[in-house]
Design an enzyme around this catalytic site. Sequence first.
Site, PDB file in Angstrom:
ATOM      1  N   HIS A   9     -16.544  35.161 -10.719  1.00 54.58           N
ATOM      2  CA  HIS A   9     -17.412  34.238 -11.444  1.00 54.58           C
ATOM      3  C   HIS A   9     -17.860  33.077 -10.546  1.00 54.58           C
ATOM      4  CE1 HIS A   9     -17.722  30.927 -14.654  1.00 54.58           C
ATOM      5  NE2 HIS A   9     -18.738  31.741 -14.875  1.00 54.58           N
ATOM      6  N   GLU A  36     -20.701  37.281  -9.652  1.00 50.43           N
ATOM      7  CA  GLU A  36     -21.644  36.717 -10.627  1.00 50.43           C
ATOM      8  C   GLU A  36     -22.219  35.433 -10.045  1.00 50.43           C
ATOM      9  OE1 GLU A  36     -22.564  34.060 -14.229  1.00 50.43           O
ATOM     10  OE2 GLU A  36     -21.221  33.693 -12.556  1.00 50.43           O
ATOM     11  N   ASP A  38     -25.565  32.265 -10.600  1.00 49.49           N
ATOM     12  CA  ASP A  38     -26.461  31.635 -11.570  1.00 49.49           C
ATOM     13  C   ASP A  38     -27.750  31.210 -10.867  1.00 49.49           C
ATOM     14  OD1 ASP A  38     -24.342  31.345 -13.766  1.00 49.49           O
ATOM     15  OD2 ASP A  38     -23.409  30.275 -12.101  1.00 49.49           O
ATOM     16  N   HIS A  51     -25.016  26.572 -10.770  1.00 47.45           N
ATOM     17  CA  HIS A  51     -24.706  26.741 -12.190  1.00 47.45           C
ATOM     18  C   HIS A  51     -25.467  25.777 -13.092  1.00 47.45           C
ATOM     19  CE1 HIS A  51     -22.601  26.122 -15.999  1.00 47.45           C
ATOM     20  NE2 HIS A  51     -22.510  27.435 -15.965  1.00 47.45           N
ATOM     21  N   GLU A 111     -27.185  35.870 -13.218  1.00 41.53           N
ATOM     22  CA  GLU A 111     -27.386  35.224 -14.523  1.00 41.53           C
ATOM     23  C   GLU A 111     -28.589  34.296 -14.456  1.00 41.53           C
ATOM     24  OE1 GLU A 111     -24.144  32.886 -16.259  1.00 41.53           O
ATOM     25  OE2 GLU A 111     -25.565  32.151 -17.765  1.00 41.53           O
TER      26      GLU A 111
HETATM   27  O1  G3P Z   1     -21.895  35.197 -16.757  1.00 45.49           O
HETATM   28  C1  G3P Z   1     -20.710  34.725 -17.315  1.00 45.49           C
HETATM   29  C2  G3P Z   1     -20.645  33.228 -17.300  1.00 45.49           C
HETATM   30  O2  G3P Z   1     -21.047  32.772 -16.036  1.00 45.49           O
HETATM   31  C3  G3P Z   1     -21.497  32.596 -18.346  1.00 45.49           C
HETATM   32  O3  G3P Z   1     -21.296  31.236 -18.463  1.00 45.49           O
HETATM   33  O4  G3P Z   1     -21.737  28.883 -18.032  1.00 45.49           O
HETATM   34  O5  G3P Z   1     -20.205  30.103 -16.531  1.00 45.49           O
HETATM   35  O6  G3P Z   1     -22.639  30.550 -16.438  1.00 45.49           O
HETATM   36  P1  G3P Z   1     -21.484  30.154 -17.306  1.00 45.49           P
HETATM   37 MG    MG Z   2     -22.816  32.178 -15.019  1.00 46.63          MG
END
Ligand code: G3P
Ligand code: MG
Length: 241
Positions: A9, A36, A38, A51, A111
């Site tokens: 993450h 993952e 963002d 993020h 994401e």
């Molecule tokens: O993709 C899972 C997670 O990253 C979603 O929430 O706020 O950590 O981007 P966040």
């Molecule tokens: Mg995320």
Amino acid sequence: MKRPLVIAHRGASGDAPENTLAAYKKALDFGADGIEIDIHLSKDGRLIVCHDEKVDRTTDGKGLINDMTLREIKRLDAGSWYGEAYRGEKILVLEEVLDLLREKDILLNIELKNGIIPYRQLEEKVLQRIKDYRMKEKIIISSFNHTSLMKIKQLNQSIKTGVLYVAALVEPWEYAKKIKADALHPLFYNIRPELVRNCRQSSIDINTFVVNEAIELSLISKLGVSGIITNYPDRARRIIG
Ligand code: G3P
Ligand code: MG
């Protein structure tokens, strides 16, 4: 039963500053199956890996990504907030992450962070990069903005999408089918046998977030989900295998 994929993450964000090269390299070293990240859009239309909408929390700067050019963003230090050893880490653009991962056998979960700011043509830009790098088989696009996921499918139905959600939805597998998504990405509190069973019957993957504690990793990994998104891929690999 196949073990779930371990998806780091924001990279290995429990052990390095999130969404930096250091965090992604650690994730690879720890044996993560996926990473993952963002994505936001800068003032000059570049795909920025971060993020928050603002750079304040994770850099030495201040302000909205969408108000800054890439040049301004690249001047920021994205490592020292986390620890002196990481001073000099930079905010990345999507292309830099694709460069790092294109030769690796690893899943990339992109994401789209367009839930608050409706970034213009974010979907088109991300799809173009995936096409340029010929990496579509290795990528899944997720978002809390499900309209955006629908748009992705309309633009290119062969790109995988994952529906991010936090609430305890009613029959989310039916919803996933309706918006032609390939996976559900629920908060891990929502994992129930009924959800796993119905997703399996409908060939919908479940990649759940954010599972960090040893006890949670152990319990969730036995429920039949396809992926576990975690800040601690090393811990996850030790527990899950
Ligand atoms: O993709 C899972 C997670 O990253 C979603 O929430 O706020 O950590 O981007 P966040
Ligand atoms: Mg995320």
